[in-house]
Design a protein around this motif. Sequence first.
Motif, PDB file in Angstrom:
ATOM      1  N   UNK A 308      42.230  47.129  13.054  1.00 30.79           N
ATOM      2  CA  UNK A 308      43.553  46.495  13.036  1.00 30.79           C
ATOM      3  C   UNK A 308      44.068  46.542  11.598  1.00 30.79           C
ATOM      4  N   UNK A 309      45.375  46.301  11.397  1.00 35.32           N
ATOM      5  CA  UNK A 309      45.886  46.332  10.013  1.00 35.32           C
ATOM      6  C   UNK A 309      45.136  45.387   9.068  1.00 35.32           C
ATOM      7  N   UNK A 310      44.612  44.295   9.610  1.00 41.60           N
ATOM      8  CA  UNK A 310      43.942  43.316   8.752  1.00 41.60           C
ATOM      9  C   UNK A 310      42.472  43.581   8.506  1.00 41.60           C
ATOM     10  N   UNK A 311      41.910  44.619   9.126  1.00 44.14           N
ATOM     11  CA  UNK A 311      40.479  44.837   8.884  1.00 44.14           C
ATOM     12  C   UNK A 311      40.127  46.320   8.681  1.00 44.14           C
ATOM     13  N   UNK A 312      41.080  47.067   8.159  1.00 51.03           N
ATOM     14  CA  UNK A 312      40.781  48.483   7.871  1.00 51.03           C
ATOM     15  C   UNK A 312      39.643  48.612   6.862  1.00 51.03           C
ATOM     16  N   UNK A 313      39.482  47.608   6.008  1.00 51.27           N
ATOM     17  CA  UNK A 313      38.417  47.640   4.993  1.00 51.27           C
ATOM     18  C   UNK A 313      37.028  47.712   5.614  1.00 51.27           C
ATOM     19  N   UNK A 314      36.933  47.302   6.892  1.00 48.11           N
ATOM     20  CA  UNK A 314      35.597  47.218   7.491  1.00 48.11           C
ATOM     21  C   UNK A 314      34.946  48.585   7.710  1.00 48.11           C
ATOM     22  N   UNK A 315      35.747  49.621   7.897  1.00 46.02           N
ATOM     23  CA  UNK A 315      35.143  50.943   8.090  1.00 46.02           C
ATOM     24  C   UNK A 315      34.404  51.360   6.815  1.00 46.02           C
ATOM     25  N   UNK A 316      35.040  51.142   5.679  1.00 48.01           N
ATOM     26  CA  UNK A 316      34.395  51.480   4.407  1.00 48.01           C
ATOM     27  C   UNK A 316      33.237  50.530   4.120  1.00 48.01           C
ATOM     28  N   UNK A 317      33.476  49.247   4.303  1.00 45.95           N
ATOM     29  CA  UNK A 317      32.417  48.271   4.044  1.00 45.95           C
ATOM     30  C   UNK A 317      31.215  48.517   4.960  1.00 45.95           C
ATOM     31  N   UNK A 318      31.508  48.817   6.224  1.00 44.25           N
ATOM     32  CA  UNK A 318      30.425  49.083   7.173  1.00 44.25           C
ATOM     33  C   UNK A 318      29.610  50.306   6.770  1.00 44.25           C
ATOM     34  N   UNK A 319      30.288  51.350   6.315  1.00 43.11           N
ATOM     35  CA  UNK A 319      29.565  52.555   5.880  1.00 43.11           C
ATOM     36  C   UNK A 319      28.685  52.242   4.664  1.00 43.11           C
ATOM     37  N   UNK A 320      29.235  51.507   3.726  1.00 41.29           N
ATOM     38  CA  UNK A 320      28.445  51.180   2.526  1.00 41.29           C
ATOM     39  C   UNK A 320      27.250  50.292   2.879  1.00 41.29           C
ATOM     40  N   UNK A 321      27.471  49.397   3.811  1.00 42.47           N
ATOM     41  CA  UNK A 321      26.365  48.523   4.245  1.00 42.47           C
ATOM     42  C   UNK A 321      25.262  49.357   4.889  1.00 42.47           C
ATOM     43  N   UNK A 322      25.674  50.308   5.715  1.00 40.97           N
ATOM     44  CA  UNK A 322      24.678  51.152   6.375  1.00 40.97           C
ATOM     45  C   UNK A 322      23.951  52.048   5.366  1.00 40.97           C
ATOM     46  N   UNK A 323      24.685  52.596   4.414  1.00 45.08           N
ATOM     47  CA  UNK A 323      24.036  53.419   3.387  1.00 45.08           C
ATOM     48  C   UNK A 323      23.001  52.585   2.634  1.00 45.08           C
ATOM     49  N   UNK A 324      23.354  51.353   2.288  1.00 43.21           N
ATOM     50  CA  UNK A 324      22.401  50.481   1.587  1.00 43.21           C
ATOM     51  C   UNK A 324      21.160  50.238   2.444  1.00 43.21           C
ATOM     52  N   UNK A 325      21.381  49.967   3.719  1.00 46.05           N
ATOM     53  CA  UNK A 325      20.228  49.719   4.605  1.00 46.05           C
ATOM     54  C   UNK A 325      19.346  50.958   4.734  1.00 46.05           C
ATOM     55  N   UNK A 326      19.965  52.129   4.829  1.00 46.46           N
ATOM     56  CA  UNK A 326      19.186  53.371   4.923  1.00 46.46           C
ATOM     57  C   UNK A 326      18.399  53.614   3.628  1.00 46.46           C
ATOM     58  N   UNK A 327      19.022  53.346   2.508  1.00 44.24           N
ATOM     59  CA  UNK A 327      18.305  53.507   1.218  1.00 44.24           C
ATOM     60  C   UNK A 327      17.105  52.566   1.165  1.00 44.24           C
ATOM     61  N   UNK A 328      17.333  51.312   1.557  1.00 42.11           N
ATOM     62  CA  UNK A 328      16.235  50.340   1.489  1.00 42.11           C
ATOM     63  C   UNK A 328      15.122  50.686   2.457  1.00 42.11           C
ATOM     64  N   UNK A 329      15.516  51.116   3.664  1.00 48.12           N
ATOM     65  CA  UNK A 329      14.487  51.470   4.653  1.00 48.12           C
ATOM     66  C   UNK A 329      13.676  52.675   4.172  1.00 48.12           C
ATOM     67  N   UNK A 330      14.359  53.663   3.636  1.00 44.27           N
ATOM     68  CA  UNK A 330      13.650  54.869   3.173  1.00 44.27           C
ATOM     69  C   UNK A 330      12.696  54.533   2.032  1.00 44.27           C
TER      70      UNK A 330
END
Length: 332
Positions: A308-330
């Motif tokens: 939605x117009x008020x949560x477009x930031x979540x796509x970027x934030x979600x990707x960064x969160x996932x990248x962090x989790x993948x880095x930590x898991x690896x």
Amino acid sequence: MRPFDLSMPADVPAALALLQQDPKARVIAGGTTLLDLMKLDVETPAHVIDITPLARREPSLVAITTLPNGGMRLGALVGNTTLAVHPLVGTRYPMLTAAIEAGASPQVRNMATMGGNLLQRTRCYYFRDTTLACNKRTPGSGCSAIGGHTRMHAILGTSTHCIATHPSDMCVALAALEATIRVRGPAGERTIPFEEFHTRPGDHPEIENTLRPAELVIAIDLPPPRFARHSAYVKVRDRASFAFALASAAVGLDIATGKIRAARVALGGVGTKPWRAVAAERLLTGASAASATWQHAAEAAFADASPQPGNTFKATLGQRTLVRALEMAAAG
Ligand code: SF4
């Protein structure tokens, strides 16, 4: 809060009989969702069934046990704190322990149960305000969130009728772990794969899971641990404690000689249900455990995002969160 009748059945058959007699009755255990909603008049049951006494006759409801296949069974009335401090769970399924510790506050975790955590309702502010339209609370009345304030709302699995997120942290880890829900009802016991337990809102946001009438959640089964060495749960929120996820990610990787043999990825705070990121898993499987892989997987996980117009930031934030989790898991 409105007056209601309270039943305290002594065993599971008695609880199931009460649910069959009164399909509109609501079940309570820790009460960390239902009581809040009753105080707000969002839930107005005339009859509440307290299932906490059931554990006296059926101790497996509050037990954490090892299964013959090497997995574990978590009773539906096991407390969230009990699970979070269980050493074997922490060793075998560290992402689950981390997810529970990231949720709510110590006081809430002391009261909350496994079954209740599965069945908790959305924290959409419009759902909790009875003066505003909400299809989940009153089907067909409209959705005040669409076109409203959507910072906490979903970008995956939404419909034109509802964009509310599922609020649980624990369920994100259970999705990644491919848990199985054991339920008991008038027709006996059956199992539901975790992925099939919660439903997307579609045309009926008031329906949130695939439980049948008069069924109770009995336990959650975890498969044999495969990702303990390389797993992580990362949660991003507006404050350090007692806040729901803006974005979260649960990751399990099976890595051998720098290659990913298997991957499990689930997302929270961004989906209308605990969100299994299958596209990311496919991309990770067989790839090198390297930073370029993490970014590609994160992009795949959010390829179908519809903000939605008020949560477009979540796509970027979600990707960064996932990248962090993948880095930590690896890193392990
Ligand atoms: Fe209700 Fe869902 Fe809309 Fe929130 S997003 S107001 S829960 S219909």
